[in-house]
Design an enzyme around this catalytic site. Sequence first.
Site, PDB file in Angstrom:
ATOM      1  N   GLU A 327      32.111  50.443  53.368  1.00  0.00           N
ATOM      2  CA  GLU A 327      30.965  49.977  52.576  1.00  0.00           C
ATOM      3  C   GLU A 327      30.793  50.889  51.367  1.00  0.00           C
ATOM      4  O   GLU A 327      30.707  52.114  51.508  1.00  0.00           O
ATOM      5  CB  GLU A 327      29.681  50.015  53.401  1.00  0.00           C
ATOM      6  CG  GLU A 327      29.590  48.991  54.505  1.00  0.00           C
ATOM      7  CD  GLU A 327      28.210  48.988  55.158  1.00  0.00           C
ATOM      8  OE1 GLU A 327      27.794  47.918  55.614  1.00  0.00           O
ATOM      9  OE2 GLU A 327      27.564  50.049  55.224  1.00  0.00           O
ATOM     10  N   CYS A 328      30.763  50.301  50.179  1.00  0.00           N
ATOM     11  CA  CYS A 328      30.497  51.011  48.937  1.00  0.00           C
ATOM     12  C   CYS A 328      31.417  52.230  48.795  1.00  0.00           C
ATOM     13  O   CYS A 328      32.602  52.076  48.536  1.00  0.00           O
ATOM     14  CB  CYS A 328      29.024  51.394  48.844  1.00  0.00           C
ATOM     15  SG  CYS A 328      28.475  51.760  47.171  1.00  0.00           S
ATOM     16  N   GLY A 329      30.910  53.462  48.985  1.00  0.00           N
ATOM     17  CA  GLY A 329      31.771  54.631  48.873  1.00  0.00           C
ATOM     18  C   GLY A 329      32.939  54.584  49.836  1.00  0.00           C
ATOM     19  O   GLY A 329      34.057  54.997  49.507  1.00  0.00           O
TER      20      GLY A 329
END
Length: 436
Positions: A327-329
């Site tokens: 997720e994201c990073g």
Amino acid sequence: MPAGLVISAPASGVGKTTLTLALARAWRNRGLNVQCFKSGPDYIDPAFHAAATGRASVNVDSWAMDRGTIAHLVGRGTDADVVLAEGSMGLFDGVAARGVSGTGATADIAEMLGWPVLLVIDPSGQAQTAAAIAAGLRDYRAGVRLAGVVLNRVASQRHEDLVRRALNDAGIAVFGALPRHAEISLPKRHLGLVQAEEQAEIDKLIDEAARFVAEHVDLDEVLRSAASWSPQPAANGMNVTPPGQRIALARDAAFSFIYPHMLEAWRAAGAEISIFSPLADEAPDASADVCWLPGGYPELHAGKIAANARFRGGLRAFADTRPVHGECGGYMVLGTALTDADGIRHEMTGLLGLETSFAKRRMHLGYRLAALAAPMPGHQVGARLRGHEFHYSTIVAQPDTPLAVVHDATGAVIAETGSRRGQATGTFFHLIAEDR
């Protein structure tokens, strides 16, 4: 019976978190059990709440969650003496289009739970106008009740007197006024507050905030303003399917942005969670059946991540036979490369073709509704997932098969579709809930 109160303000940056932590610790020091919640999509503040109260805090979100889910989550406050819900942004700030049970505004939660609102007002650069703002917030929405006001960062006794008189004339209670006090300022970085777990002195800071607020705010009056609250039994709990039976979860300073209610829901459904640290060059547990990389700050640690061969090799070997999701990073680390703010390009794990850059920062912020075009751990094709995206990276390349059709809160299609390649999947949004 618990007493419920919502802490809100006209805008961000006024002092909601500091006041919430100070009240929670001050009442805890008096022997009361205090339960906190965070209204809206913030994965940093709940850790501060837990540090102040000794009890886990979770998010409640009217855009992403239905009333049954919110009732289930706030039910943990049943055995508390005081329940505080810290708002996000301004009291009525949400998105233009209604979500599951509201627009994501703090006011939705206040009205839904029947808790009055304690406003934090920063009257810097004004005096009587602060009362007009408070009165406007009080009268804006019939179902939202104002308990009173705490003034923050007052410049002088004369300044405080002017604001107090105006608020009293408007019929608004003033519970206290806080002079400027740098010692209780929480350090920040580009995605919000520096995380609680990264601050060795956080306990001392919260204690000082509690001492300072107790000196300037009538804690007894604030407590009397809270609403007696009898939690209604939730008809259902979280509608969350764990991504696997045994989950290898990346967790350290670079991978920490995951909503506490998600981890609790996974465990409640019978999943086991095995923690590993990519920054410590650890590989995911070989006995796990899925690996999950949350968001965080990989851009601040990109050189170390790129150099940690055991982590990178172990993750690639894991993905040969089992699902890996970021997720994201975490999604960025699953990609080919990440360019940091200094323009230095770092090789990532290469499980996906995604390449991102922080050299030219661009903010991506908002709720997301994703319809899965391909499966991801815990969710099948066609599942509708609700989440929130907040980062400053620029997409250089996103060549893999799109994971989902993603819309923002207005219904507009966005380019951040997520990706899938082999056993690896990733999204820029952080999952909050699945549509029932």
